[in-house]
Motif scaffolding. Structure first.
Motif, PDB file in Angstrom:
ATOM      1  N   GLU A  97       0.771  -1.055   0.097  1.00 26.46           N
ATOM      2  CA  GLU A  97       0.120   0.020  -0.126  1.00 26.46           C
ATOM      3  C   GLU A  97       1.027   1.159  -0.058  1.00 26.46           C
ATOM      4  O   GLU A  97       0.284   2.501  -0.485  1.00 26.46           O
ATOM      5  N   VAL A  98       2.156   1.315   0.462  1.00 30.61           N
ATOM      6  CA  VAL A  98       2.778   2.344   0.533  1.00 30.61           C
ATOM      7  C   VAL A  98       4.364   2.033   0.159  1.00 30.61           C
ATOM      8  O   VAL A  98       5.186   1.204   0.394  1.00 30.61           O
ATOM      9  N   ASP A  99       4.784   3.052  -0.497  1.00 31.08           N
ATOM     10  CA  ASP A  99       6.095   2.869  -0.901  1.00 31.08           C
ATOM     11  C   ASP A  99       7.202   3.979  -0.218  1.00 31.08           C
ATOM     12  O   ASP A  99       6.865   5.221  -0.239  1.00 31.08           O
ATOM     13  N   GLY A 100       8.178   3.311   0.384  1.00 34.15           N
ATOM     14  CA  GLY A 100       8.944   4.354   1.148  1.00 34.15           C
ATOM     15  C   GLY A 100      10.545   4.190   1.165  1.00 34.15           C
ATOM     16  O   GLY A 100      10.774   2.996   1.008  1.00 34.15           O
ATOM     17  N   ILE A 101      11.411   5.017   1.665  1.00 35.30           N
ATOM     18  CA  ILE A 101      12.783   4.928   1.786  1.00 35.30           C
ATOM     19  C   ILE A 101      13.383   5.740   2.864  1.00 35.30           C
ATOM     20  O   ILE A 101      12.569   6.776   3.265  1.00 35.30           O
ATOM     21  N   PHE A 102      14.401   5.308   3.807  1.00 33.05           N
ATOM     22  CA  PHE A 102      14.910   5.966   4.839  1.00 33.05           C
ATOM     23  C   PHE A 102      16.323   6.169   4.823  1.00 33.05           C
ATOM     24  O   PHE A 102      17.116   5.286   4.190  1.00 33.05           O
ATOM     25  N   PHE A 103      16.896   7.256   5.194  1.00 34.27           N
ATOM     26  CA  PHE A 103      17.868   7.673   5.307  1.00 34.27           C
ATOM     27  C   PHE A 103      18.380   8.208   6.647  1.00 34.27           C
ATOM     28  O   PHE A 103      17.773   8.450   7.573  1.00 34.27           O
ATOM     29  N   ASP A 104      19.703   7.706   6.825  1.00 32.13           N
ATOM     30  CA  ASP A 104      20.535   8.122   8.157  1.00 32.13           C
ATOM     31  C   ASP A 104      22.128   8.451   7.859  1.00 32.13           C
ATOM     32  O   ASP A 104      22.428   7.770   7.118  1.00 32.13           O
ATOM     33  N   ASP A 105      22.565   9.259   8.524  1.00 26.49           N
ATOM     34  CA  ASP A 105      24.000   9.885   8.269  1.00 26.49           C
ATOM     35  C   ASP A 105      25.036   8.863   8.880  1.00 26.49           C
ATOM     36  O   ASP A 105      26.134   8.808   8.541  1.00 26.49           O
ATOM     37  N   THR A 106      24.782   7.706   9.849  1.00 24.98           N
ATOM     38  CA  THR A 106      25.559   6.935  10.349  1.00 24.98           C
ATOM     39  C   THR A 106      25.960   5.978   9.480  1.00 24.98           C
ATOM     40  O   THR A 106      25.020   5.700   8.693  1.00 24.98           O
ATOM     41  N   PRO A 107      27.009   5.350   9.611  1.00 31.21           N
ATOM     42  CA  PRO A 107      27.582   4.055   8.675  1.00 31.21           C
ATOM     43  C   PRO A 107      26.786   2.995   8.822  1.00 31.21           C
ATOM     44  O   PRO A 107      26.693   2.279   7.577  1.00 31.21           O
ATOM     45  N   LYS A 108      26.190   2.722   9.892  1.00 32.06           N
ATOM     46  CA  LYS A 108      25.654   1.450  10.208  1.00 32.06           C
ATOM     47  C   LYS A 108      24.490   1.756  11.303  1.00 32.06           C
ATOM     48  O   LYS A 108      24.530   2.459  12.055  1.00 32.06           O
ATOM     49  N   PHE A 109      23.613   0.621  11.520  1.00 35.96           N
ATOM     50  CA  PHE A 109      22.562   0.972  12.552  1.00 35.96           C
ATOM     51  C   PHE A 109      23.387   0.861  14.006  1.00 35.96           C
ATOM     52  O   PHE A 109      24.004  -0.419  14.244  1.00 35.96           O
TER      53      PHE A 109
END
Length: 431
Positions: A25-37
């Motif tokens: 139903e929803v298309d999304g993408i997520f960004f973070d400036d750290t190299p890994k979680f």
């Protein structure tokens, strides 16, 4: 054109990414400036557990059949029987972090090492352009989206003027594990803070130190070391029903309500307090000096360095007595404050509604309130305590929030939220 772009990848947006991954139903993408979680890497103290049960994972409250539940993590990592025999609903923080990293490794809608440097409001066209810089290459890429979810988290709250002191001497609790070895070598360590993090650091130092001549001090602003209220009816303040009630209150009444909920917001886990008391009792058996000093009702207003030591200007607020405490090392477990990117204030401060104390207005389903109505929404998971109460930072309610956001984006019920979970009725309007 994405349906949603998430800015920041902590547990909140990671859970949202997992829910989106399991729906068309929803298309999304997520960004973070750290190299890994990484989840609070400086505070993953051994033997310390999460303060909420394992069901407060990324998906269970919305979809127990999701591949991103904690139970599936146990199954896929061959730990089901170990957890079954562990017989504890609270899990170690290191394992929770490993679980989050495991989920992050399974999702392909996450982009780490990607700094959101700007968000442009295309008001006339009813969408946003998110400008992202690749930290490795410096390349800038624009992404268009109908909606935004900002989950930029928090940043350490420190005393004014401490920034110029060496990190190994005066540090925020978020850096504790990085500096722990140096702290244990010191003869004098002072922990400042009244909450769970302060007690965990204080207890860890007490248990780990090998020298009996180490002086360990805890200075707390609270009236005492009071435990978290774990009574069942008190815990119903962490239910969707109470969020409904709290959000509907006036700004003044919400502020008053937060004051009455301090035992739920600021209390210390009873197991932590018990471990600390037992440690002190055993250490002082036979008349031995513990070299431990615990002083409640104390505000620390300034830190100065002189003759190789740090001098803390303290104030015992009940006796109204100032005094100076001298130490070699200082750990400030003074909490966190919401973190807002520069572009947010520059581009949106004048477009949204604000309450007093510069707290933005937020709808029940976590949308910022704009002065002019719009169809392209800006959701937030950051800085919500004033609008949604003590549960705003509770991991058990994170999935509930994500379901609200996801359903609002889709314009229909994609996931079902639990209804009427509390035995109490908070508003007379519901009678």
């Amino acid at each position: 054109m994405y349906d949603v772009i998430g800015i920041g990848i902590g547990p909140y947006n990671l859970g949202l990414a997992g829910l989106i991954d399991q729906t068309d139903e929803v298309d999304g993408i997520f960004f973070d400036d750290t190299p890994k979680f990484e989840w609070h890497p400086g505070m993953l103290v051994e033997k310390m557990d999460l303060q909420v049960p394992f069901m407060a994972d990324l998906a269970t409250f919305a979809d127990p059949k999701s591949p991103y539940t904690f139970m599936n993590y146990l199954y896929e990592n061959n730990r089901m029987f170990a957890f079954y025999l562990y017989q504890n609903v609270k899990i170690p923080r290191q394992e929770y972090n490993d679980y989050l990293q495991w989920v992050a490794g399974l999702l392909d809608n996450l982009s780490f090492g990607s700094t959101v440097v700007d968000v442009l409001d295309r008001k006339e066209e009813e969408y946003y352009t998110v400008r992202v810089e690749d930290k490795m290459t410096g390349e800038i890429t624009d992404y268009d989206t109908k909606h935004i979810v900002m989950a930029t988290g928090t940043e350490p709250l420190v005393l004014d003027g401490m920034e110029h002191f060496p990190n190994e001497d005066v540090l925020h609790s978020s850096r504790y594990l990085f500096e722990k070895e140096q702290l244990l070598k010191s003869k004098d360590v002072t922990v400042v803070g009244s909450g769970q993090s302060a007690l965990e650091i204080f207890l860890d130092l007490l248990e780990e130190q090998e020298r009996q001549d180490m002086n360990l001090t805890l200075l707390t602003r609270s009236g005492g070391l009071f435990q978290l209220d774990q009574a069942k009816f008190a815990q119903e303040m962490f239910t969707p029903e109470y969020i409904d009630y709290f959000h509907a209150l006036s700004e003044e009444k919400r502020t008053e309500a937060l004051g009455t909920l301090k035992p739920l917001r600021k209390g210390i886990d009873p197991d932590t307090l018990t471990r600390l008391y037992r440690k002190l009792y055993h250490r002082t058996a036979g008349g031995e000096d513990s070299n431990v000093f615990i002083q409640p009702m104390t505000e620390v207003n300034n830190i100065a360095f002189e003759n190789g030591r740090y001098h803390l200007d303290c104030y015992q607020w009940q006796e109204e007595e100032p005094y100076v405490h001298s130490t070699k090392k200082v750990v400030l477990a003074t909490g966190y404050e919401p973190s807002f990117p520069d572009w947010f204030l520059q581009n949106f401060e004048d477009k949204i509604e604000w309450e007093e104390e510069k707290q933005y207005k937020v709808t029940r389903d976590y949308k910022l309130v704009f002065k002019e109505e719009r169809s392209h929404q800006f959701f937030t998971a950051t800085g919500l305590t004033h609008s949604h109460g003590t549960g705003a930072t509770n991991l058990g309610l994170a999935v509930h929030r994500n379901v609200h956001i996801l359903n609002a984006i889709a314009g229909k019920e994609v996931y079902r939220n639990q209804e009427n979970p509390a035995f109490q009725t908070f508003s007379v309007k519901d009678l």
